[in-house]
Design a protein around this motif. Structure first.
Motif, short mmCIF file in Angstrom:
data_model
loop_
_atom_site.label_atom_id
_atom_site.label_comp_id
_atom_site.label_asym_id
_atom_site.label_seq_id
_atom_site.Cartn_x
_atom_site.Cartn_y
_atom_site.Cartn_z
N UNK A 156 25.22 37.19 38.78
CA UNK A 156 26.56 36.78 39.17
C UNK A 156 27.44 38.03 39.29
N UNK A 157 28.13 38.15 40.40
CA UNK A 157 29.01 39.29 40.67
C UNK A 157 30.45 38.83 40.48
N UNK A 158 31.18 39.53 39.64
CA UNK A 158 32.57 39.16 39.37
C UNK A 158 33.46 39.46 40.57
N UNK A 159 34.44 38.60 40.79
CA UNK A 159 35.36 38.74 41.91
C UNK A 159 36.80 38.86 41.40
N UNK A 160 37.63 39.59 42.13
CA UNK A 160 39.04 39.69 41.71
C UNK A 160 39.74 38.35 41.92
N UNK A 161 40.69 38.05 41.06
CA UNK A 161 41.47 36.82 41.17
C UNK A 161 42.93 37.15 41.38
N UNK A 162 43.60 36.34 42.14
CA UNK A 162 45.03 36.52 42.35
C UNK A 162 45.78 36.14 41.07
N UNK A 163 46.65 37.01 40.61
CA UNK A 163 47.43 36.72 39.42
C UNK A 163 48.56 35.76 39.77
N UNK A 164 48.83 34.78 38.92
CA UNK A 164 49.97 33.87 39.18
C UNK A 164 51.24 34.65 39.41
N UNK A 165 51.94 34.31 40.49
CA UNK A 165 53.14 35.06 40.85
C UNK A 165 54.39 34.19 40.87
N UNK A 166 54.22 32.88 40.60
CA UNK A 166 55.37 31.99 40.61
C UNK A 166 56.03 31.89 41.97
N UNK A 167 55.26 32.08 43.03
CA UNK A 167 55.82 32.11 44.38
C UNK A 167 55.50 30.85 45.18
N UNK A 168 55.06 29.80 44.50
CA UNK A 168 54.74 28.58 45.20
C UNK A 168 53.35 28.54 45.78
N UNK A 174 42.39 28.46 44.04
CA UNK A 174 41.33 27.94 43.19
C UNK A 174 39.97 28.39 43.70
N UNK A 175 39.86 29.67 43.97
CA UNK A 175 38.58 30.24 44.38
C UNK A 175 37.73 30.59 43.18
N UNK A 176 36.48 30.88 43.42
CA UNK A 176 35.57 31.23 42.34
C UNK A 176 35.88 32.62 41.78
N UNK A 177 35.67 32.81 40.47
CA UNK A 177 35.83 34.14 39.87
C UNK A 177 34.57 34.99 39.98
N UNK A 178 33.49 34.40 40.52
CA UNK A 178 32.23 35.13 40.64
C UNK A 178 31.39 34.51 41.76
N UNK A 179 30.33 35.23 42.16
CA UNK A 179 29.43 34.72 43.19
C UNK A 179 28.01 35.16 42.88
#
Length: 267
Positions: A156-168, A174-179
């Protein structure tokens, strides 16, 4: 007429990682529909803000879920790229049976699938416009091209996730954190499948991508623009991120899509 799909279980019985991962359908009662195809490790939620705009224009919106997505990363193991392409192709056929015109929108892997659909349905009655958002015609990271996928362990390869930004837009990530490593091979096969039909595309086409893309190769997008004879708009953002519907140019991206399509039912 297509109906909304349950937000609790996938067709295989697996639970969605979140309700927003489910495929969705927006019914406006009109006779045109937009088929929106999400990207690799993503889910239909990325199209929720755009779907609001498209619905206001009178378009029905179908956002299917690609096989192996929306549940857990391990569910991508053993999923072939053929299931992504032919699964969405079946959805296009259903929509063409229901609506006067169907427009195709694809992001990343979804852009590769959209291109393949357009190439294989050239000049077909009922197929409208094509919108490609950072389509996956090749990977920016060339190290994967030399990987011995079938000899290596399917790690499993870890993937970057978007940090919550409170921007709507937090609810659309809701993408995967790994592949799984195996699925990267399928991604490369998908890119190859899509580029084989670039010269066949005849739909009025808009291509948007960014020079700063670190996932999909922007140079591959530029070369594709030279091969698609029906391209009407090709715009390369100087900055931004791969996911154009989440990046800093997202409002401009949505504006361009809306202007390119115009109101449903327009000549």
């Amino acid at each position: 007429m297509p109906k909304p799909i349950s937000s609790e279980k996938t067709e295989t019985g697996a639970s969605y990682a979140a309700p927003e991962c489910a495929p969705f359908f927006r019914d406006t009662g009109g006779n045109e529909c937009c088929l929106c195809i999400h990207g690799f490790t993503g889910c239909p939620a990325i199209y929720l803000p755009l779907a609001d705009e498209l619905s206001d224009l009178g378009y029905n919106v179908s956002a299917p879920l690609l096989a192996g997505h929306g549940t857990r990363p391990e569910d991508l193991r053993g999923v072939s790229e053929r299931s992504w392409f032919y699964g969405v192709s079946a959805e296009l056929e259903r929509l063409l049976d229901c609506y006067r015109k169907v427009h195709i929108i694809g992001l990343s892997l979804g852009g590769a699938i959209a291109t393949w659909l357009a190439g294989n349905n050239a000049n077909r009655a009922g197929v409208g416009r094509l919108i490609l958002l950072a389509p996956g015609y090749g990977l920016k990271d060339k190290r994967y091209y030399g990987t011995g996928f079938f000899a290596a362990d399917d790690v499993m390869i870890q993937l970057p996730r978007r940090k919550p930004a409170g921007d709507g837009l937090d609810h659309t990530r809701f993408g995967y954190p790994a592949m799984p490593l195996y699925s990267v091979k399928q991604l490369l096969l998908a890119a190859k499948r899509s580029t084989l039909v670039l010269d066949l595309v005849r739909m009025p086409t808009m291509l948007l991508y960014t020079a700063a893309d670190m996932i999909a190769d922007p140079d591959a997008c530029e070369k594709a623009a030279e091969r698609i004879v029906s391209i009407e708009i090709s715009h390369r953002y100087a900055t931004g991120e791969h996911n154009l519907l989440l990046g800093p140019d997202r409002l401009d991206v949505i504006r361009r899509i809306v202007e390119f399509l115009g109101p449903a039912g327009a000549p």
